[in-house]
Design a protein around this motif. Structure first.
Motif, PDB file in Angstrom:
ATOM      1  N   PRO A 146      61.831  19.668  60.960  1.00 36.44           N
ATOM      2  CA  PRO A 146      61.365  18.408  60.356  1.00 36.44           C
ATOM      3  C   PRO A 146      62.220  17.966  59.162  1.00 36.44           C
ATOM      4  O   PRO A 146      62.468  16.781  58.979  1.00 36.44           O
ATOM      5  N   ALA A 147      62.695  18.927  58.367  1.00 35.14           N
ATOM      6  CA  ALA A 147      63.549  18.579  57.231  1.00 35.14           C
ATOM      7  C   ALA A 147      64.889  18.041  57.715  1.00 35.14           C
ATOM      8  O   ALA A 147      65.430  17.089  57.153  1.00 35.14           O
ATOM      9  N   LYS A 149      65.403  16.536  60.601  1.00 33.36           N
ATOM     10  CA  LYS A 149      65.161  15.210  61.174  1.00 33.36           C
ATOM     11  C   LYS A 149      65.055  14.159  60.075  1.00 33.36           C
ATOM     12  O   LYS A 149      65.551  13.038  60.228  1.00 33.36           O
ATOM     13  N   GLN A 150      64.431  14.513  58.972  1.00 27.62           N
ATOM     14  CA  GLN A 150      64.318  13.572  57.854  1.00 27.62           C
ATOM     15  C   GLN A 150      65.697  13.255  57.283  1.00 27.62           C
ATOM     16  O   GLN A 150      65.997  12.110  56.970  1.00 27.62           O
ATOM     17  N   LYS A 151      66.555  14.270  57.180  1.00 23.84           N
ATOM     18  CA  LYS A 151      67.910  14.058  56.685  1.00 23.84           C
ATOM     19  C   LYS A 151      68.692  13.179  57.656  1.00 23.84           C
ATOM     20  O   LYS A 151      69.441  12.288  57.229  1.00 23.84           O
ATOM     21  N   GLN A 153      67.486  10.923  59.646  1.00 22.85           N
ATOM     22  CA  GLN A 153      66.978   9.562  59.531  1.00 22.85           C
ATOM     23  C   GLN A 153      67.496   8.900  58.256  1.00 22.85           C
ATOM     24  O   GLN A 153      67.823   7.713  58.257  1.00 22.85           O
ATOM     25  N   SER A 154      67.624   9.662  57.183  1.00 25.59           N
ATOM     26  CA  SER A 154      68.132   9.090  55.928  1.00 25.59           C
ATOM     27  C   SER A 154      69.593   8.685  56.061  1.00 25.59           C
ATOM     28  O   SER A 154      70.057   7.817  55.337  1.00 25.59           O
ATOM     29  N   GLU A 155      70.331   9.320  56.977  1.00 23.08           N
ATOM     30  CA  GLU A 155      71.730   8.971  57.196  1.00 23.08           C
ATOM     31  C   GLU A 155      71.898   7.936  58.299  1.00 23.08           C
ATOM     32  O   GLU A 155      73.011   7.646  58.720  1.00 23.08           O
ATOM     33  N   GLU A 158      69.640   9.049  64.810  1.00 23.79           N
ATOM     34  CA  GLU A 158      68.418   9.183  65.591  1.00 23.79           C
ATOM     35  C   GLU A 158      67.925  10.631  65.529  1.00 23.79           C
ATOM     36  O   GLU A 158      68.558  11.540  66.075  1.00 23.79           O
ATOM     37  N   PRO A 159      66.765  10.897  64.881  1.00 23.17           N
ATOM     38  CA  PRO A 159      66.293  12.274  64.732  1.00 23.17           C
ATOM     39  C   PRO A 159      65.790  12.897  66.031  1.00 23.17           C
ATOM     40  O   PRO A 159      65.756  14.113  66.154  1.00 23.17           O
ATOM     41  N   ARG A 160      65.426  12.090  67.022  1.00 24.90           N
ATOM     42  CA  ARG A 160      64.907  12.659  68.282  1.00 24.90           C
ATOM     43  C   ARG A 160      65.986  13.395  69.059  1.00 24.90           C
ATOM     44  O   ARG A 160      65.680  14.213  69.925  1.00 24.90           O
TER      45      ARG A 160
END
Length: 175
Positions: A146-147, A149-151, A153-155, A158-160
């Motif tokens: 999860p961490a 994926k958050q990183k 998304q911040s960049e 696509e976190p998926r």
């Protein structure tokens, strides 16, 4: 009657002066207690700053160690180069859920470079893409997904894709 009318009627020249020793004792007591308070406050602040600096140094050291571990993990490209030395299972033993991409990669590596050019038009696996490679390394090192994926998304990524490393990206970037 208010206080001004009482004081207003008294002749101030007739009032005896205050005891200087008593005034000096009050001022000294005020100065000593104020200085003591300020010294204790400054000591408490300095202690907290030292503790915060120590925690920051520990965090920086852990970050350096984590970066060194992350840098020491071979990339997917290097792992793929080492893979031919290990025996590969036959196509009959491959489970049905393995994507076709995995079975095609060893064949691409064995082909000459002239024949590999058309495969670039197909795309790049998500785990081999330059933009996503570091995030897959972070998961391998032990950073919680999860961490990561958050990183991602911040960049603006696509976190998926972290859940599907073998997905082919048409706009993938290779080295």
């Amino acid at each position: 009657m208010d206080a001004t009318s009482i004081v207003g009627d008294v002749d101030k020249t007739q009032i005896p002066p205050l005891n200087q020793k008593r005034i000096l004792a009050f001022v000294n007591h005020f100065l000593v207690s104020t200085c003591t308070f300020l010294n204790e406050f400054a000591l408490g602040c300095e202690t907290k700053f030292v503790e915060m600096e120590r925690q920051l140094q520990k965090t920086e050291a852990a970050l350096i160690i984590l970066e060194a571990k992350l840098a020491s993990i071979p990339t997917e490209h290097h792992v793929a180069e080492e893979a031919p030395s290990t025996p590969t299972p036959s196509k009959e033993t491959n489970p049905p859920e393995v994507p076709i991409v995995d079975t095609e990669l060893p064949a691409e590596e064995k082909q000459p470079e002239e024949l590999q050019a058309p495969s670039e038009f197909i795309g790049v696996r998500a785990c081999e893409d330059l933009r996503y490679r570091k995030f897959f390394k972070m998961v391998q090192v032990g950073v919680p997904p999860p961490a990561v994926k958050q990183k991602m998304q911040s960049e603006g990524l696509e976190p998926r894709l972290l859940d599907t490393p073998d997905l082919i990206l048409a706009d993938g970037q290779r080295e």
